[in-house]
Enzyme design. Sequence first.
Site, PDB file in Angstrom:
ATOM      1  N   GLY A 118     -50.477 -76.501 -27.540  1.00 29.52           N
ATOM      2  CA  GLY A 118     -51.052 -77.772 -27.126  1.00 29.52           C
ATOM      3  C   GLY A 118     -50.005 -78.732 -26.615  1.00 29.52           C
ATOM      4  N   GLY A 119     -48.738 -78.463 -26.919  1.00 26.66           N
ATOM      5  CA  GLY A 119     -47.663 -79.359 -26.529  1.00 26.66           C
ATOM      6  C   GLY A 119     -47.634 -79.622 -25.023  1.00 26.66           C
ATOM      7  N   ASP A 170     -44.081 -78.085 -29.593  1.00 30.68           N
ATOM      8  CA  ASP A 170     -42.791 -78.524 -29.065  1.00 30.68           C
ATOM      9  C   ASP A 170     -42.946 -79.758 -28.184  1.00 30.68           C
ATOM     10  OD1 ASP A 170     -44.279 -77.063 -27.207  1.00 30.68           O
ATOM     11  OD2 ASP A 170     -42.523 -76.477 -26.050  1.00 30.68           O
ATOM     12  N   GLN A 212     -36.275 -75.119 -25.853  1.00 29.10           N
ATOM     13  CA  GLN A 212     -36.250 -76.165 -24.830  1.00 29.10           C
ATOM     14  C   GLN A 212     -34.793 -76.417 -24.441  1.00 29.10           C
ATOM     15  OE1 GLN A 212     -38.648 -77.494 -23.122  1.00 29.10           O
ATOM     16  NE2 GLN A 212     -40.516 -76.931 -24.267  1.00 29.10           N
ATOM     17  N   GLY A 239     -40.816 -75.339 -20.875  1.00 28.47           N
ATOM     18  CA  GLY A 239     -40.219 -76.337 -19.984  1.00 28.47           C
ATOM     19  C   GLY A 239     -39.594 -75.777 -18.726  1.00 28.47           C
ATOM     20  N   CYS A 329     -57.905 -51.759  -6.105  1.00 29.83           N
ATOM     21  CA  CYS A 329     -58.819 -52.479  -6.998  1.00 29.83           C
ATOM     22  C   CYS A 329     -60.246 -52.443  -6.467  1.00 29.83           C
ATOM     23  CB  CYS A 329     -58.345 -53.914  -7.227  1.00 29.83           C
ATOM     24  SG  CYS A 329     -58.814 -55.104  -5.951  1.00 29.83           S
ATOM     25  N   HIS A 358     -59.003 -59.582  -7.622  1.00 31.73           N
ATOM     26  CA  HIS A 358     -57.896 -58.948  -6.888  1.00 31.73           C
ATOM     27  C   HIS A 358     -56.548 -59.483  -7.357  1.00 31.73           C
ATOM     28  CE1 HIS A 358     -55.367 -57.375  -3.708  1.00 31.73           C
ATOM     29  NE2 HIS A 358     -54.844 -58.594  -3.656  1.00 31.73           N
TER      30      HIS A 358
END
Lengths: 395, 395
Positions: A118-119, A170, A212, A239, A329, A358
Amino acid sequence: MAAIAGEARSSQGNVLFVREGYLPATSFQLIAKDPGSQARLGSLTTTHGRIDTPIFMPVGTQATVKAMTPEELTEVGSQIILANTYHLYLRPGHDLIERLGGLHRFMHWDGPILTDSGGFQVFSLGELRKISEEGVKFRSHIDGSAHFLTPELSIAIQGALGADIAMCFDECPPYPSPYDYLEKSLALTTRWAQRCKKAHTRKDQALFGIVQGGMHPELRRESARQLMEIGFDGYALGGLSVGEERSVMHDMMHACSDILPEDQPRYIMGIGAPEDLIEGINAGFDMFDCVMPTRNARNGALFTSFGRINIKAAIYAEDTGPIDPACGCYVCRNYSRAYLRHLYRSNEILASRLNSWHNLHYYLDLMARARAAIAEGRFAAFRKEFLAARNDVKS
Amino acid sequence: MAAIAGEARSSQGNVLFVREGYLPATSFQLIAKDPGSQARLGSLTTTHGRIDTPIFMPVGTQATVKAMTPEELTEVGSQIILANTYHLYLRPGHDLIERLGGLHRFMHWDGPILTDSGGFQVFSLGELRKISEEGVKFRSHIDGSAHFLTPELSIAIQGALGADIAMCFDECPPYPSPYDYLEKSLALTTRWAQRCKKAHTRKDQALFGIVQGGMHPELRRESARQLMEIGFDGYALGGLSVGEERSVMHDMMHACSDILPEDQPRYIMGIGAPEDLIEGINAGFDMFDCVMPTRNARNGALFTSFGRINIKAAIYAEDTGPIDPACGCYVCRNYSRAYLRHLYRSNEILASRLNSWHNLHYYLDLMARARAAIAEGRFAAFRKEFLAARNDVKS
């Protein structure tokens, strides 16, 4: 390095605990190392199954990889997907998903899932955010409601979701940031990582640390050192791909990989273009995720063995060929560029579907071919050929 | 009634022509008639395969049934689909589709296709339209460009697309319209039908006439009589579901069916709700099309054995059950109402996909169950049960 029943080891190989019937949440096996590069072939076992590495993880932001069913994800070669803690916390809520039996059941995907902390989203999407030692205050991008995300809450959310691999909460500093800010931020990320480790109790879930340190190799190495001291099941670079030059991003990959434990998975978060993945593998990383294949697909940008094309272009109006003649594919077997251009121009849902199909196949097939090259000790040559065949992007 | 090689017959059974190796574009076989209603079980053979009737035709407006692949259409029970002449003429153009090998190949659907004539869309979507004896001038709803659609051009477009069943170009008068206008319009539609018949040369394609006449049974019967005199491979009711009361629509169905040839397919265009299809079958009709299952799906409205539900509703937030416990489709087997509600609220493409899948399955399964009921001579009871089980819509 192989998993021993009833035992769990730290990143330094220390036995953390031994319990009757206990199996570690993940176990990583290094299968082969490429002689001409840092590239490595591995196998990562999670609660919901085994993953071949290097691997790309399609991003299922809101408990769905956009435009795809789980069966189609399997068909294109997906082995693990990523889901976003921030988004699921806000809507429909991690507690609701937990009451409904967890994220796997909720979204009908029974393979491995990695959740981010979530950071990154708090910093990129959350409004009026305020960072303190305790955590981050922010307002929801959906309805403006106030929230306070802490390392403990992030781990609780990821526990409720039931991810196979959770990530430490983080701080993601903006790019560029002053050196002294990055130093302080890195130290905060380490303290938060300690709190995450303490709060993490779910034994069927692995926990990875996030390195980081901005674009400074010495800060990155210091961050990695501090996290390894705490000890995690795997390590990620956060980051990156935040606005820096591609060459700087690649330098950071190379600066970190050799100090990270060889016997644990290494993950670069949120990248990237195919050439970034190949460079990440070249630097010794095992796991990648990015919205690029699906987001580009929805904008008509398609990946091929000879570079990117945009299906909107008028030159494809009567083109009866597939997106990529070298691709096998479902989309390339059954649909022409002319039809895909028509769907895109007509704003049809099937355009997003087929283009996403694709592009994900392209990414996952690229990983499969990279693994085969490493297994045969020819990754360096594979990388050279890959870069030479592309006429749109310079390495 | 069975097809005779080398021969084609008009609706009155007259031999139209005999040619070496010729097979009629369609042949309709009446298999059973329900003892307690006008419902009939049939089999319609087209150039691209056989269709069980009564049947519902999913609408593939722009060469795609919105949000679905052809394989999924087959999985939900589709046997024939409809494509829109007006839309494909404007974008990408029928000549382009013809150069690319026809509509079947273009959209990767090798089952039967019926194309409408463009008439309805010219009147409902085209701007600044001007009707003359020759045809209709209108401006494209996409870019405002000027066009002139005639019976001959409509047939040429449908020929270029390569539909298995083409429709005559008709005037669709607004509802309500004055009686004398409807009389004149009906006569124009007949003259246009004669021109369509004359222009129609593609021997692998059937041509259906369209009965108009507003909400006046005597005009409907007169229109049907005039079209039967020209002679077509099948007959459709146009100009229904244009704002009239449901009971009036149902009256029109019953007013027309008994004068239409028993040994040819009967089609009601552009309807409708499940209860309208059941009433159409009850009145002796065989074919139906409507955007309702797919359009409603994209708005979160789902069909079930107990009526319509809207997946947006808060009561489904933690509902772990399927859309319809009585449904065996892929969606109901694998996803909860809670998840589908989450997808819808999150504006995810998968919401449109799964909702369309379920709704089309519902429509096609309803047709399969109606056919089984007719085969067993219990359609009247089936209809009664069907209407009684629904708690949202009154018949």
